[in-house]
Motif scaffolding. Structure first.
Motif, PDB file in Angstrom:
ATOM      1  N   VAL A   1       4.393   8.883   2.624  1.00  0.00           N
ATOM      2  CA  VAL A   1       3.451   8.067   3.372  1.00  0.00           C
ATOM      3  C   VAL A   1       3.744   7.553   4.801  1.00  0.00           C
ATOM      4  O   VAL A   1       4.917   7.046   4.836  1.00  0.00           O
TER       5      VAL A   1
ATOM      6  N   ASP B   1       0.044  10.758   2.531  1.00  0.00           N
ATOM      7  CA  ASP B   1      -0.955  10.108   2.736  1.00  0.00           C
ATOM      8  C   ASP B   1      -0.683   8.909   3.845  1.00  0.00           C
ATOM      9  O   ASP B   1       0.313   9.071   4.244  1.00  0.00           O
TER      10      ASP B   1
ATOM     11  N   CYS C   1       2.501  10.478  -4.127  1.00  0.00           N
ATOM     12  CA  CYS C   1       2.748  10.955  -2.797  1.00  0.00           C
ATOM     13  C   CYS C   1       4.229  10.714  -2.587  1.00  0.00           C
ATOM     14  O   CYS C   1       5.076  10.000  -2.887  1.00  0.00           O
TER      15      CYS C   1
ATOM     16  N   GLU D   1       1.777   1.610  -3.722  1.00  0.00           N
ATOM     17  CA  GLU D   1       0.755   2.318  -4.447  1.00  0.00           C
ATOM     18  C   GLU D   1       0.645   3.684  -4.171  1.00  0.00           C
ATOM     19  O   GLU D   1       0.212   4.333  -5.238  1.00  0.00           O
ATOM     20  N   LYS D   2       0.629   4.024  -2.949  1.00  0.00           N
ATOM     21  CA  LYS D   2       0.359   5.679  -2.688  1.00  0.00           C
ATOM     22  C   LYS D   2       1.785   6.333  -3.166  1.00  0.00           C
ATOM     23  O   LYS D   2       1.532   7.569  -3.822  1.00  0.00           O
ATOM     24  N   TYR D   3       2.828   6.018  -3.457  1.00  0.00           N
ATOM     25  CA  TYR D   3       3.948   6.534  -3.761  1.00  0.00           C
ATOM     26  C   TYR D   3       3.900   6.513  -5.303  1.00  0.00           C
ATOM     27  O   TYR D   3       3.860   7.673  -5.940  1.00  0.00           O
TER      28      TYR D   3
ATOM     29  N   GLU E   1       0.812  -1.211   0.009  1.00  0.00           N
ATOM     30  CA  GLU E   1       0.072   0.021  -0.004  1.00  0.00           C
ATOM     31  C   GLU E   1       0.861   1.191  -0.012  1.00  0.00           C
ATOM     32  O   GLU E   1       0.551   2.233  -0.570  1.00  0.00           O
TER      33      GLU E   1
ATOM     34  N   VAL F   1      -1.199   5.196   5.641  1.00  0.00           N
ATOM     35  CA  VAL F   1      -1.636   3.604   5.433  1.00  0.00           C
ATOM     36  C   VAL F   1      -1.748   3.123   7.111  1.00  0.00           C
ATOM     37  O   VAL F   1      -0.883   3.407   7.893  1.00  0.00           O
TER      38      VAL F   1
ATOM     39  N   SER G   1       1.088   6.631  -6.870  1.00  0.00           N
ATOM     40  CA  SER G   1      -0.078   7.611  -7.367  1.00  0.00           C
ATOM     41  C   SER G   1       0.386   9.082  -7.156  1.00  0.00           C
ATOM     42  O   SER G   1      -0.403  10.174  -6.997  1.00  0.00           O
TER      43      SER G   1
END
Ligand code: UDP
Ligand code: MG
Length: 331
Positions: A129, A201, A126, A120-122, A117, A203, A124
């Motif tokens: 995280v 973000d 970010c 994924e945030k990276y 996760e 997690v 997208s």
């Protein structure tokens, strides 16, 4: 957007972790291999252990791991500098080769499966995280209560801090380069990083019991971290002293007037208890205030010296990569 596959470095601070290290190494290696296979990270990704001046066999275990498998690398401190310095050193060393760095404790308390996760945030977009724990059930009663009270206190003091986020965190190369600009010795990463303002973000993850060994955060280390946190983020305590000083002076002034009026109206009361209470209270307040101001002066003293925040004795990288790096340097 990140077009090529991400080079991820896992930075793992270790202080007297000989009991848990072999297992940690295995778990982290497996996870890295899986991530490479799923094409979530590049095969140049690495696990970087930072030995924070351990007194046991931690460093020789790390050296052994590096010899066995090129996925491992190690940084060795000259002595114990503390958890915050260890993760800083790891991040600063790793950022030379990594696109993103995740810091994680050596005891596997933080769920490694959250990495997917994080990535994924990276991907997208970010740059930071934060790993946030779901609950504090694995902590003892004392730690749970004090930790929550501490986060509350920091919020009251106006610090932007993410409750229940320790140092399980992903940072991009960009964010790490910015972090490198912060030269302060009085380091409290989890308070400082949110101030950078990059897109971030969170997690959520579950905290597990420590796999082996005991907590390396002694009460003393924890108290130091708590004080560092406040002094590095906020000068509110000094403002409180000023306000308190004003209030006390105001009431003293009223008392003086009252005493004079009393004197002239002929009421000379013994007033033993009042005198004692007032002087004890004032004495306590003065010493407390001096102590708080002293904490800040101590921190200023340390900052003005600009001593190194950590001293690296040696680094072990994968030898092939080391060669490539040298070749690159020549061209
Ligand atoms: N640690 C460190 N230097 C220290 C104390 C701790 O590098 O002086 C590391 C330790 O090896 C572990 C992490 O910091 O990887 C967190 O410590 P620990 O798990 O003992 O703390 P707790 O989870 O009990 O708060
Ligand atoms: Mg732990």
């Amino acid at each position: 957007m990140h077009t090529r596959s991400t080079i991820l470095y896992l930075v793992v601070p270790c202080y007297n972790e000989e009991e848990v290290l072999p297992m940690t190494a295995k778990v982290l290696k497996d996870k890295m291999e899986r991530l490479v296979k799923e094409e979530k990270i590049s095969s140049q990704s690495r696990v970087m252990f930072v030995n924070d001046g351990s007194k046991d066999k931690t460093w020789s275990i790390i050296e052994g791991l590096c010899r066995q498998d090129k996925v491992f690398s190690g940084v060795n401190f000259s002595r114990n500098f503390g958890h915050q310095s260890a993760i800083l050193a790891g991040m600063m060393t790793a950022k030379e080769r990594a696109d993103a760095v995740v810091t994680i404790d050596a005891d596997l308390q933080q769920d490694i499966e959250a990495l997917d996760e994080f990535l994924e945030k990276y991907e997208s977009g970010c740059d930071i995280v934060y790993g946030v724990r779901n609950d504090r059930n694995s902590d003892g009663f004392f730690k749970k209560k004090t930790a929550l009270a501490y986060y509350k206190l920091l919020h009251i003091l106006g610090c932007k801090i993410i409750t229940n986020h320790a140092d399980y965190r992903l940072m991009s190369k960009k964010a790490l380069n910015t972090l490198a600009e912060y030269k302060e010795v009085n380091l409290f990463l989890r308070g400082l990083i949110p101030q950078m303002g990059y897109k971030s973000d969170v997690v959520y993850f579950d905290v597990k019991e420590r796999e082996a060994g005991q907590s390396k955060y002694t009460l003393k280390k924890m108290m130091t971290l708590a004080v560092d946190g406040i002094t590095s983020l906020s000068v509110q305590p000094i403002h409180f002293i000023t306000i308190m000083g004003f209030l006390v002076s105001f009431f003293s002034f009223l008392m003086i007037i009252w005493c004079i009026v009393d004197y002239f109206s002929g009421h000379t009361v013994p007033g033993y208890a009042t005198t004692l209470v007032v002087s004890l209270f004032m004495g306590g307040l003065t010493i407390l205030s001096l102590g708080i101001v002293g904490e800040y002066i101590g921190k200023i003293y340390m900052e003005t010296k600009e001593r190194p925040r950590y001293i690296i004795d040696s680094i072990v990288w994968d030898p092939e990569e080391e060669e490539e790096k040298k070749e690159d340097g020549k061209n």
